[in-house]
Design a protein around this motif. Structure first.
Motif, mmCIF file in Angstrom:
data_model
loop_
_atom_site.group_PDB
_atom_site.id
_atom_site.type_symbol
_atom_site.label_atom_id
_atom_site.label_comp_id
_atom_site.label_asym_id
_atom_site.label_seq_id
_atom_site.Cartn_x
_atom_site.Cartn_y
_atom_site.Cartn_z
ATOM 1 N N ALA A 29 0.831 -1.196 0.000
ATOM 2 C CA ALA A 29 0.000 0.000 0.000
ATOM 3 C C ALA A 29 0.873 1.257 0.000
ATOM 4 N N GLY A 30 1.986 1.196 0.729
ATOM 5 C CA GLY A 30 2.912 2.334 0.768
ATOM 6 C C GLY A 30 3.591 2.548 -0.574
ATOM 7 N N ASP A 31 3.981 1.461 -1.237
ATOM 8 C CA ASP A 31 4.584 1.568 -2.575
ATOM 9 C C ASP A 31 3.629 2.266 -3.535
ATOM 10 N N ALA A 32 2.346 1.899 -3.452
ATOM 11 C CA ALA A 32 1.349 2.496 -4.343
ATOM 12 C C ALA A 32 1.226 3.992 -4.075
ATOM 13 N N LEU A 33 1.287 4.379 -2.806
ATOM 14 C CA LEU A 33 1.200 5.799 -2.447
ATOM 15 C C LEU A 33 2.399 6.562 -3.011
ATOM 16 N N PRO A 265 -12.081 -3.033 -3.242
ATOM 17 C CA PRO A 265 -10.891 -2.270 -3.636
ATOM 18 C C PRO A 265 -9.641 -3.100 -3.344
ATOM 19 N N SER A 266 -8.603 -2.917 -4.170
ATOM 20 C CA SER A 266 -7.381 -3.691 -3.945
ATOM 21 C C SER A 266 -6.651 -3.150 -2.722
ATOM 22 N N VAL A 267 -5.761 -3.952 -2.180
ATOM 23 C CA VAL A 267 -5.033 -3.540 -0.979
ATOM 24 C C VAL A 267 -4.151 -2.320 -1.279
ATOM 25 N N GLU A 268 -3.795 -2.147 -2.567
ATOM 26 C CA GLU A 268 -2.994 -0.977 -2.953
ATOM 27 C C GLU A 268 -3.740 0.336 -2.687
ATOM 28 N N THR A 269 -5.055 0.284 -2.688
ATOM 29 C CA THR A 269 -5.802 1.530 -2.476
ATOM 30 C C THR A 269 -5.977 1.852 -0.991
ATOM 31 N N TYR A 270 -5.574 0.916 -0.131
ATOM 32 C CA TYR A 270 -5.779 1.090 1.311
ATOM 33 C C TYR A 270 -5.266 2.438 1.802
ATOM 34 N N MET A 271 -4.026 2.784 1.404
ATOM 35 C CA MET A 271 -3.406 3.987 1.954
ATOM 36 C C MET A 271 -4.129 5.259 1.509
ATOM 37 N N PHE A 272 -4.667 5.237 0.296
ATOM 38 C CA PHE A 272 -5.386 6.423 -0.182
ATOM 39 C C PHE A 272 -6.680 6.612 0.612
ATOM 40 N N VAL A 273 -7.375 5.494 0.826
ATOM 41 C CA VAL A 273 -8.617 5.541 1.602
ATOM 42 C C VAL A 273 -8.299 5.975 3.034
ATOM 43 N N PHE A 274 -7.237 5.392 3.568
ATOM 44 C CA PHE A 274 -6.812 5.709 4.931
ATOM 45 C C PHE A 274 -6.482 7.202 5.070
ATOM 46 N N LEU A 275 -5.742 7.738 4.105
ATOM 47 C CA LEU A 275 -5.337 9.142 4.195
ATOM 48 C C LEU A 275 -6.518 10.087 3.992
ATOM 49 N N LYS A 276 -7.499 9.626 3.228
ATOM 50 C CA LYS A 276 -8.700 10.424 3.056
ATOM 51 C C LYS A 276 -9.445 10.507 4.396
ATOM 52 N N PHE A 277 -9.466 9.391 5.085
ATOM 53 C CA PHE A 277 -10.101 9.355 6.397
ATOM 54 C C PHE A 277 -9.321 10.205 7.405
ATOM 55 N N ILE A 278 -7.991 10.133 7.356
ATOM 56 C CA ILE A 278 -7.173 10.942 8.261
ATOM 57 C C ILE A 278 -7.396 12.442 8.004
ATOM 58 N N ALA A 279 -7.725 12.782 6.742
ATOM 59 C CA ALA A 279 -7.973 14.192 6.408
ATOM 60 C C ALA A 279 -9.154 14.757 7.194
ATOM 61 N N SER A 280 -10.069 13.889 7.642
ATOM 62 C CA SER A 280 -11.175 14.394 8.451
ATOM 63 C C SER A 280 -10.716 14.711 9.868
ATOM 64 N N VAL A 281 -9.588 14.141 10.265
ATOM 65 C CA VAL A 281 -9.041 14.402 11.597
ATOM 66 C C VAL A 281 -8.188 15.667 11.584
ATOM 67 N N ILE A 282 -7.402 15.818 10.519
ATOM 68 C CA ILE A 282 -6.532 16.995 10.410
ATOM 69 C C ILE A 282 -6.884 17.739 9.119
ATOM 70 N N PRO A 283 -8.061 18.401 9.116
ATOM 71 C CA PRO A 283 -8.613 18.931 7.861
ATOM 72 C C PRO A 283 -7.788 20.047 7.230
ATOM 73 N N THR A 284 -6.935 20.709 7.983
ATOM 74 C CA THR A 284 -6.219 21.851 7.405
ATOM 75 C C THR A 284 -4.794 21.519 6.980
ATOM 76 N N VAL A 285 -4.368 20.275 7.191
ATOM 77 C CA VAL A 285 -3.018 19.870 6.776
ATOM 78 C C VAL A 285 -3.111 19.336 5.345
ATOM 79 N N TYR A 287 -1.798 17.575 2.818
ATOM 80 C CA TYR A 287 -0.905 16.576 2.217
ATOM 81 C C TYR A 287 -1.562 15.959 0.978
ATOM 82 N N ASP A 288 -0.745 15.320 0.132
ATOM 83 C CA ASP A 288 -1.260 14.681 -1.094
ATOM 84 C C ASP A 288 -1.748 13.275 -0.775
ATOM 85 N N TYR A 289 -2.908 12.916 -1.295
ATOM 86 C CA TYR A 289 -3.341 11.535 -1.141
ATOM 87 C C TYR A 289 -4.265 11.099 -2.260
ATOM 88 N N THR A 290 -4.297 11.853 -3.356
ATOM 89 C CA THR A 290 -5.220 11.482 -4.422
ATOM 90 C C THR A 290 -4.501 10.682 -5.492
#
Lengths: 291, 321
Positions: A29-33, A265-285, A287-290
């Motif tokens: 998942a990290g490689d894909a990111l 979704p493939s396991v490669e997409t895990y990190m993107f989904v995860f970072l999208k969710f983290i964006a709700s915790v730190i909405p003003t930071v 970072y790239d995750y798309t």
């Protein structure tokens, strides 16, 4: 932690059924990111703190100097408040739906509560720190300036901007002063999920105290889910989004993606989904995750 | 060059910024306590540098817990788009030591190493040598506060005034700009040095050492470099020593420049700026060095960061619930 040391690393895949990752899947998942977002990269960290269950060159993910121009409470003030989730997701919030409210009514309370708690929290953490900062004896003496005509002076810029006129050829309108963060994602062997760490710098690139990071966490989470712990690879006390609810949230998100697309979704997409969710915790930071 | 000359004006450079993180200071404290102790002699250290990735904020020289571990050139790479700059750190014994330190001599010492590398051709082969830096710091281990001052030496002289045409944003619609940006992106992705040349047509990137070949082939090279500065109106500090190299080694009096910046980690034309710079002859005998970092008030002076609340074991223990 010692609990983590005693926990065997997961070997079978369970990101669909439980929302968790094995170390191998974390690397995939990290490689894909890193492939999709070159601002993220793998870090090797120090030898002494290297985790044996991860490749030596791929210990954690890092993106540096991510801007964070606004504090989370300012963002919430205009984006609408968050809705706290109950049940299994207790402690997490759905971002930015406060403004969808028809009529306002009872929901009008939510932003107030959210803002209030954050204000209280930041007061609690900053009061003694503000005094501390004032205590530092800044070296007040100004030293002789360098004799250099070809430098863009940041102070000259601000003065020129304030005066509303151009200061010769050395004005620079584009650069703003903003907080920045180094974000790292480590693998938490106990919770079997990625874990996000935040190390900040203030507007002058000075290290930000971890507790100040709370100002950049949405109100709900600042109270419940952000802790300050030693970073597993640097040992430095850092603000981190506690991973205790990560797997249940990820499981839900993977399920809803499956419902939407008709396939998992493939396991490669895990990190993107995860970072999208983290964006709700730190909405003003920002970072790239798309993909 | 006559019409261009008429539009030329003095070029100003945005200074480098240091960004040492908490991990770096934890290492400094540990080193002072158990390794260097009272010695104040130089320690080699390294920092990571990236091209500016946002329009609104500039990149910085990032120092972290690995900065004293002899980072390899590839470590800055972070998998592409990052470089390592090497430097020297002096861990001083007193806070006063920071203010009374012979900064001029220190700047000159590092700057002259840079000039030697330009003369010997080493800087052409390994441009990261142009980014050599220095740092003096005092770690107060009682309060866990750190007073520090970074120097990013740039060689110049009273007569060495670089002028340029106006700094222009590159455009995605411009075919030449799009091609140049693509060539730069490929160069970075392939792990190339932080400064390079573009061939006249802009389609291919070549190492700095190819300058004389390109000129001998009758073509006009463009100097490109990964610019930590994100400003649309100014180039970053690294161009200063590159300009000295261009004048001293290549005897160039006019040179097209592309300041390479990224968006989401990739070189895109609209992130970059270009201009033509005009170089007087660099006179080594009149050289002076500038580049001490300004403090948070924008004045010459050291910076202080207090990490007591987050790192001091005593303060942490007293806060624990």
């Amino acid at each position: 932690s010692s609990v983590e040391n005693l926990t065997p690393a997961r070997t079978s895949s369970a990101y669909e059924s439980q929302g968790v990752l094995s170390p191998d899947e974390f690397v995939l998942a990290g490689d894909a990111l890193v492939r999709a977002c070159p601002t993220w990269s793998w870090a090797r960290g120090s030898d002494e703190k290297a985790k044996k269950f991860l490749p030596r060159e791929k210990q954690y993910l890092v993106t540096r100097r991510v801007p964070c121009a606004k504090r989370a409470k300012d963002m919430e003030a205009y984006a609408g408040s968050e809705i706290a989730l109950g049940g299994e997701d207790e402690g997490w919030v759905k971002a930015g739906e406060g403004r969808v409210v028809d009529g306002g009514g009872g929901d009008g309370e939510i932003p107030d509560i959210g803002t209030l708690t954050l204000d209280d929290a930041s007061k609690k953490t900053t009061n003694d720190e503000t005094m501390k900062i004032d205590d530092i004896p800044e070296i007040g003496e100004d030293f002789e300036d360098e004799d250099d005509d070809a430098v863009v002076l940041p102070s000259a810029t601000e003065i020129a901007r304030a005066a509303g006129r151009v200061n010769g050829g050395t004005e620079d309108d584009d650069i703003v002063k903003t907080r920045t963060y180094d974000l790292t994602i480590t693998y938490d062997k106990y919770y079997q999920t990625p874990r996000v760490w935040l190390n900040g710098y203030d507007e002058n690139s000075l290290v930000l105290k971890p507790s100040k990071t709370l100002e950049d966490v949405s109100a709900e989470h600042a109270q419940k889910t952000v802790t300050i712990d030693p970073h597993p690879h640097t040992g430095v006390p850092s603000a981190s989004i506690h991973p205790c609810k990560h797997s249940s949230v990820m499981k839900k998100l993977v399920e809803s993606m499956r419902a939407e697309r008709g396939e998992s979704p493939s396991v490669e997409t895990y990190m993107f989904v995860f970072l999208k969710f983290i964006a709700s915790v730190i909405p003003t930071v920002e970072y790239d995750y798309t993909l | 060059m006559t019409s261009a000359d008429a539009r030329a004006r003095a070029l100003a450079f945005a200074p480098h910024a240091s960004a040492p993180d908490g991990g770096f200071w934890a290492r400094v404290a540990k080193m002072k306590l158990s390794e260097t102790m009272l010695r104040e002699s130089g320690i080699s250290c390294a920092c990571r540098v990236r091209a500016a990735n946002r329009a609104e904020i500039s990149g910085a020289h990032a120092l972290d817990h690995e900065s004293f571990d002899g980072l390899n050139a590839s470590d800055g790479g972070d998998g592409g788009g990052g470089w390592v700059a090497r430097g020297d750190a002096r861990l001083l014994n007193t806070r006063e030591g920071v203010t009374t330190f012979d900064r001029e001599a220190y700047l000159r010492e590092i700057g002259e190493e840079i000039l030697r590398d330009i003369e010997s051709g080493d800087a052409e082969r390994d441009p990261s040598r142009l980014m050599r830096f220095g740092m003096i710091a005092y770690a107060c281990l009682k309060s866990w506060s750190f007073t520090y001052w970074f120097a990013f030496p740039a060689a110049t002289s009273a007569e060495f005034t670089i002028t340029s045409t106006s700094v222009e944003k590159m455009r995605a619609e411009d075919e030449g700009d799009a091609m140049r940006a693509q060539a730069c992106d490929n160069w970075i992705a392939s792990g190339g040095a932080f400064a390079w040349l573009l061939d006249e047509d802009g389609a291919s990137a070549r190492p700095l050492a190819d300058y004389s070949n390109i000129v001998a082939e009758g073509r006009r090279p463009t100097l490109a470099f990964a610019d930590t500065c994100g400003s649309a109106t100014h180039p970053g500090w690294a161009l200063r020593n590159l300009a000295v190299l261009a004048s001293a080694s290549w005897e160039a009096s006019e040179l097209d420049v592309v300041c390479v910046r990224t968006r989401k980690g990739r070189v895109v034309p609209e992130a970059c700026v270009k201009f033509t710079m005009f170089l007087p002859k660099f006179d080594k005998d009149a050289v002076k060095f500038v580049g001490w970092e300004r403090n948070t008030r924008g004045k010459m002076g050291p910076r202080t960061v207090d990490l007591g609340t987050s790192m001091d074991p005593t303060q942490l223990a007293s806060q624990a619930v």
